[in-house]
Write a protein that holds these residues in place. Structure first.
Motif, PDB file in Angstrom:
ATOM      1  N   GLN A 134       0.817  -1.216   0.000  1.00 41.90           N
ATOM      2  CA  GLN A 134       0.000   0.000   0.000  1.00 41.90           C
ATOM      3  C   GLN A 134       0.848   1.263   0.000  1.00 41.90           C
ATOM      4  O   GLN A 134       0.306   2.355  -0.141  1.00 41.90           O
ATOM      5  CB  GLN A 134      -0.891   0.059   1.253  1.00 41.90           C
ATOM      6  CG  GLN A 134      -2.148  -0.763   1.208  1.00 41.90           C
ATOM      7  CD  GLN A 134      -3.009  -0.495   2.432  1.00 41.90           C
ATOM      8  OE1 GLN A 134      -2.922  -1.188   3.429  1.00 41.90           O
ATOM      9  NE2 GLN A 134      -3.844   0.523   2.357  1.00 41.90           N
ATOM     10  N   THR A 142       2.514   0.041  -7.323  1.00 44.96           N
ATOM     11  CA  THR A 142       1.848  -0.422  -6.101  1.00 44.96           C
ATOM     12  C   THR A 142       0.470  -0.888  -6.523  1.00 44.96           C
ATOM     13  O   THR A 142      -0.478  -0.096  -6.604  1.00 44.96           O
ATOM     14  CB  THR A 142       1.735   0.711  -5.051  1.00 44.96           C
ATOM     15  OG1 THR A 142       2.998   1.370  -4.920  1.00 44.96           O
ATOM     16  CG2 THR A 142       1.314   0.145  -3.704  1.00 44.96           C
ATOM     17  N   MET A 144      -1.635  -3.178  -5.126  1.00 47.89           N
ATOM     18  CA  MET A 144      -2.587  -3.504  -4.064  1.00 47.89           C
ATOM     19  C   MET A 144      -3.533  -4.633  -4.495  1.00 47.89           C
ATOM     20  O   MET A 144      -4.691  -4.686  -4.085  1.00 47.89           O
ATOM     21  CB  MET A 144      -3.373  -2.263  -3.638  1.00 47.89           C
ATOM     22  CG  MET A 144      -3.821  -2.284  -2.172  1.00 47.89           C
ATOM     23  SD  MET A 144      -4.810  -0.824  -1.733  1.00 47.89           S
ATOM     24  CE  MET A 144      -6.379  -1.210  -2.516  1.00 47.89           C
ATOM     25  N   LEU A 181      -8.721  -5.254   0.068  1.00 51.28           N
ATOM     26  CA  LEU A 181      -8.184  -5.179   1.435  1.00 51.28           C
ATOM     27  C   LEU A 181      -9.185  -5.630   2.509  1.00 51.28           C
ATOM     28  O   LEU A 181      -8.780  -6.006   3.603  1.00 51.28           O
ATOM     29  CB  LEU A 181      -7.708  -3.761   1.791  1.00 51.28           C
ATOM     30  CG  LEU A 181      -6.569  -3.177   0.979  1.00 51.28           C
ATOM     31  CD1 LEU A 181      -6.196  -1.797   1.520  1.00 51.28           C
ATOM     32  CD2 LEU A 181      -5.355  -4.082   0.975  1.00 51.28           C
ATOM     33  N   SER A 226      -1.353  -1.884   7.774  1.00 45.39           N
ATOM     34  CA  SER A 226      -2.464  -0.958   7.977  1.00 45.39           C
ATOM     35  C   SER A 226      -3.646  -1.730   8.522  1.00 45.39           C
ATOM     36  O   SER A 226      -3.728  -2.956   8.364  1.00 45.39           O
ATOM     37  CB  SER A 226      -2.845  -0.261   6.665  1.00 45.39           C
ATOM     38  OG  SER A 226      -3.398  -1.200   5.755  1.00 45.39           O
ATOM     39  N   ILE A 256      -0.556   6.897   0.730  1.00 42.21           N
ATOM     40  CA  ILE A 256      -0.761   5.468   0.518  1.00 42.21           C
ATOM     41  C   ILE A 256      -1.877   5.253  -0.496  1.00 42.21           C
ATOM     42  O   ILE A 256      -2.713   6.135  -0.722  1.00 42.21           O
ATOM     43  CB  ILE A 256      -1.111   4.721   1.828  1.00 42.21           C
ATOM     44  CG1 ILE A 256      -2.506   5.122   2.349  1.00 42.21           C
ATOM     45  CG2 ILE A 256      -0.053   4.933   2.883  1.00 42.21           C
ATOM     46  CD1 ILE A 256      -3.019   4.243   3.485  1.00 42.21           C
ATOM     47  N   ASN A 258      -5.227   2.885  -1.217  1.00 42.70           N
ATOM     48  CA  ASN A 258      -6.122   2.325  -0.207  1.00 42.70           C
ATOM     49  C   ASN A 258      -7.474   1.999  -0.820  1.00 42.70           C
ATOM     50  O   ASN A 258      -7.860   2.566  -1.850  1.00 42.70           O
ATOM     51  CB  ASN A 258      -6.310   3.335   0.928  1.00 42.70           C
ATOM     52  CG  ASN A 258      -6.694   2.692   2.241  1.00 42.70           C
ATOM     53  OD1 ASN A 258      -6.779   1.467   2.348  1.00 42.70           O
ATOM     54  ND2 ASN A 258      -6.929   3.507   3.252  1.00 42.70           N
ATOM     55  N   ASP A 261     -10.794   4.949  -0.139  1.00 46.73           N
ATOM     56  CA  ASP A 261      -9.976   6.151   0.000  1.00 46.73           C
ATOM     57  C   ASP A 261     -10.869   7.386   0.050  1.00 46.73           C
ATOM     58  O   ASP A 261     -11.740   7.576  -0.801  1.00 46.73           O
ATOM     59  CB  ASP A 261      -9.014   6.250  -1.176  1.00 46.73           C
ATOM     60  CG  ASP A 261      -7.885   7.230  -0.937  1.00 46.73           C
ATOM     61  OD1 ASP A 261      -7.708   7.649   0.215  1.00 46.73           O
ATOM     62  OD2 ASP A 261      -7.181   7.569  -1.908  1.00 46.73           O
ATOM     63  N   THR A 268      -8.385   4.211   8.107  1.00 47.44           N
ATOM     64  CA  THR A 268      -7.280   3.267   8.241  1.00 47.44           C
ATOM     65  C   THR A 268      -6.236   3.802   9.207  1.00 47.44           C
ATOM     66  O   THR A 268      -5.887   4.981   9.171  1.00 47.44           O
ATOM     67  CB  THR A 268      -6.630   3.033   6.862  1.00 47.44           C
ATOM     68  OG1 THR A 268      -7.592   2.424   5.997  1.00 47.44           O
ATOM     69  CG2 THR A 268      -5.411   2.150   6.968  1.00 47.44           C
TER      70      THR A 268
END
Length: 558
Positions: A134, A142, A144, A181, A226, A256, A258, A261, A268
Motif C-alpha cells: 500500500q 503499487t 494492491m 483489502l 495498515s 498510501i 487504499n 480512499d 485506516t
C-alpha cells in the motif's frame, strides 16, 4: 496495438516478479503435503551460517545495536533478509514486489556513512523493513492486488516511506494483500493466495497477511501494515507475531493507496508488525521522532510521550488492574483462545497485578456502525478499481463458485450524506458509552483509577482453513472506538489441553459456526495471540503495559 487484457497484464506482472528473484536463491519446491514450512529456511541450504544468525535474531533492538557498532554491516544484513524473504515467498507466496538492487545500494551508502562519521544516520540505521503493498515508492508500481493498477508507477514516496528513509531504514520488499483489502485473508487475482507458514492449508490472515507470513518466517523482522477493522491484528495473531494498531492519525497515511480512499469517519490506521515487541517500540519512536505531522496534514502533533510510557498515570506500572473480555456476547472463543486468556490472567496475578471480568458493551452495534459506514458508497470504490474487467472476488474459499455472491458481499444501496452523518452521531454515542463504562471501573479496581488496559481475543479462533474466516467482531469495535490495540503472541494450540467442550446452545449463527469448525488436531501447533487495548491515543501506555504482560508470561514459563 490492442490493449492487453487484464489476464495478460497479470501474467506480465508475475513474470517480472519472478525475474527479479536471483536464480541462485531458488529452492527445490517442497511437496504439497509438506504443510509445515517454518523449518525450511534453516535447512534449504541457501542461507550461510552467518545469515542464519542474522535473520534468527528476533529482537530488533539487538540487531540495531549490532548494526550501529559495525559488528554486522548493512550490506550483509540486507543481503541476508533479501535471501530469506525470497525463501519465504517460495514457501507461502507472500511478496508482491522486490527491489533488491536499490536496497543494497542504500545499504552500501549507510555503511560508508558509518565509516566516515562514526555514527548512525538515524534510529533505524541499516535495518531492512518490509512494507504492505500500500506504500508507494517512487518509480515502482503499487498494485494492491488490482489488475487495473499494474503499470501505474509512483511519482513520489508515501509520507511513511520518506520518514523511514530519513531514519536510515532499508526498504527491500512489499507484501501481498487481498483484493479490496477488506478481508481477514489474503488472496487476489494478481499474485494469488498467501498461505500460513505453520500449515499451508490455513490462511495467514488479512489484509496484512503477506506481511505476517513474511515476518513469521523471519524474511523480515519489522514491517509496516495498515488496519481498518483488524488487518494488522488478525494476521499477527494467526502467525504468532507482534502487531500494533495505533489510534488513527498517530502515524502518517498520506500518499498510501487504499480501499475506501476518502472515507475518514472510521479510517485506516498505520502501524508496525514485528518479530519482537522491541521492534514495535523502535518503529513508533523512530517515526514520531521525525515529526510526521510535517508531512501529513492529518497526523496529530503528538511526539513520543516518555511520561506516558513510564506509566506515571498508571501507578508507575505497579499493581495494575486489567479487564478481561472472555467473550463478546456474539461468538464464544474456541478452547485455545480461552486457555490463552487464562494463562495471561494467571501470569499477571502471579506478577502482583489484578484482573476483573469485562462485560462487553454494544459490540454488535459497534461492528454494525463501522460496516454501514464502510459500505455507504454502495460498492462504487470497488467498481472503480475493477475497470480492467477483472472480476470482484466474493469468497476466499478456493472451491467457491466465482459467480456465487454471498449475502454479505452484495452491495448495499448507497447512503446519502445525511444518513452517513447519522451514523457518525451514532458512533459518537457509542464512544461515549464505552468511555463511561471504562471510567466506571474505578469503583472496583482497587487502585483508585479505572482499569489500566483491557485484554481480549483477537479472533474467536486461531488461524482457520482458507475461506473459513468469519466477521471480525473481535477487532472492529476498537476501530470504531479508535482505541490502540497491541497483539501479543501467547501460546500455541495443544490438542491435549484444548479439547472441544460439548455445547448445545449458541449465542448466534456465527457462534455455532465457530464451534463446529474447531478441530484441535488439525490446528495443532498454530499460534495464539491476544489483544491488549488502551483508550484513544494512549499508544505509549499500551506499549509499556505490553512489556509488562510479555515479561509476566516469560516469568511464568521459566
Amino acid at each position: 496495438m490492442s490493449t492487453p487484457s487484464w489476464q495478460e497484464q497479470v501474467a506480465d506482472k508475475r513474470r517480472r516478479l519472478q525475474e527479479a528473484i536471483p536464480k541462485e536463491w531458488l529452492i527445490t519446491p517442497p511437496p504439497d503435503d509438506k504443510l509445515y514450512r517454518m523449518d525450511i529456511p534453516e535447512t534449504c541450504g541457501i542461507l550461510t551460517s552467518r545469515e542464519l544468525e542474522i535473520t534468527n535474531t528476533a529482537d530488533v533492538a539487538v540487531l540495531l545495536q549490532k548494526l550501529a557498532t559495525s559488528e554486522w554491516s548493512s550490506v550483509e544484513v540486507t543481503t541476508a533478509f533479501c535471501k530469506r524473504a525470497i525463501i519465504a515467498h517460495q514457501l507461502v507466496n507472500c511478496l508482491a514486489e522486490v527491489f533488491f538492487d536499490r536496497a543494497l545500494r542504500r545499504a552500501a551508502e549507510l555503511d560508508e556513512y558509518l565509516v566516515q562519521h562514526g555514527t548512525v544516520i538515524g534510529p533505524l540505521h541499516g535495518l531492512p523493513i518490509s512494507l504492505k503493498d500500500q506504500f508507494p515508492i517512487k518509480g515502482l508500481e503499487t498494485t494492491m492486488g488490482y489488475a487495473a493498477w499494474i503499470g501505474k508507477f509512483a511519482t513520489e514516496d508515501a509520507a511513511l516511506v520518506q520518514l523511514l528513509d530519513e531514519c536510515g531504514a532499508i526498504l527491500y520488499v512489499r507484501t501481498n494483500v487481498p483484493q479490496t483489502l477488506m478481508w481477514a485473508e489474503t488472496y487476489n487475482n494478481v499474485f494469488g493466495r498467501t498461505m500460513h507458514p505453520h500449515n499451508i492449508n490455513y490462511t495467514s490472515g488479512g489484509s496484512s497477511g503477506g506481511e505476517s507470513a513474511l515476518i513469521a518466517l523471519h524474511g523480515s523482522l519489522l514491517g509496516a501494515g495498515s488496519d481498518i477493522g483488524g488487518s494488522i491484528r488478525i494476521p499477527s495473531h494467526f502467525c504468532g507475531v507482534f502487531g500494533f494498531k495505533p489510534s488513527c492519525y498517530r502515524l502518517p497515511s498520506y500518499g498510501i493507496v487504499n480501499s475506501l480512499d476518502g472515507q475518514e469517519t472510521i479510517p485506516t490506521s498505520i502501524g508496525p508488525m514485528s518479530a519482537s515487541l522491541s521492534g514495535i517500540k523502535v518503529f513508533m519512536q523512530a517515526i514520531l521522532s521525525r515529526q510526521p505531522w510535517r508531512k501529513d496534514p492529518n497526523t496529530i502533533r503528538a511526539p513520543w510521550d516518555q511520561d506516558a510510557y513510564a506509566l506515571k498515570e498508571h501507578g508507575n506500572g505497579q499493581k495494575l488492574c486489567f479487564g478481561i473480555l472472555w467473550n463478546d456476547g456474539i461468538m464464544i472463543p474456541q478452547p485455545p483462545i480461552r486457555r490463552a486468556l487464562e494463562e495471561v490472567k494467571r501470569a499477571l496475578e502471579q506478577a502482583g497485578h489484578t484482573c476483573i471480568d469485562w462485560i462487553p458493551l454494544k459490540h454488535g452495534e459497534l461492528v454494525a456502525n463501522a460496516r454501514s459506514i464502510w459500505l455507504s458508497d454502495g460498492g462504487a470504490d470497488y467498481k472503480e478499481a475493477l475497470v480492467s474487467g477483472e472480476h470482484l472476488i466474493n469468497s476466499m474459499n478456493p472451491d467457491a463458485d466465482p459467480l456465487d455472491v454471498p449475502v454479505f458481499r452484495r452491495p448495499r444501496d448507497p447512503l446519502s450524506s445525511f444518513q452517513v452523518w447519522k451514523l457518525s452521531k451514532e458512533r459518537r454515542k457509542l464512544r461515549k458509552a464505552y468511555l463511561d463504562q471504562w471510567e466506571s471501573t474505578k469503583a472496583v479496581t482497587g487502585t483508585g483509577r479505572p482499569i489500566d488496559a483491557l485484554i481480549c481475543p483477537a479472533a474467536p479462533y486461531p488461524a482457520v482453513r482458507h475461506g473459513q474466516t468469519r466477521s471480525s467482531f473481535y477487532t472492529i469495535p476498537w476501530n470504531t472506538l479508535n482505541y490502540p490495540s497491541l497483539v501479543i503472541p501467547v501460546t500455541k494450540v495443544v490438542p491435549s489441553l484444548d479439547t472441544k467442550p460439548e455445547r448445545h446452545e449458541f449465542l448466534s449463527v456465527d457462534d455455532e459456526a465457530v464451534y463446529n469448525m474447531y478441530d484441535s488436531e488439525r490446528c495443532s501447533g498454530l499460534p495464539v495471540g491476544l489483544q491488549l487495548i488502551g483508550q484513544a491515543y494512549q499508544e505509549e501506555v499500551v506499549l509499556a503495559i505490553g512489556e509488562i504482560v510479555t515479561e509476566a508470561l516469560r516469568a511464568k514459563s521459566t
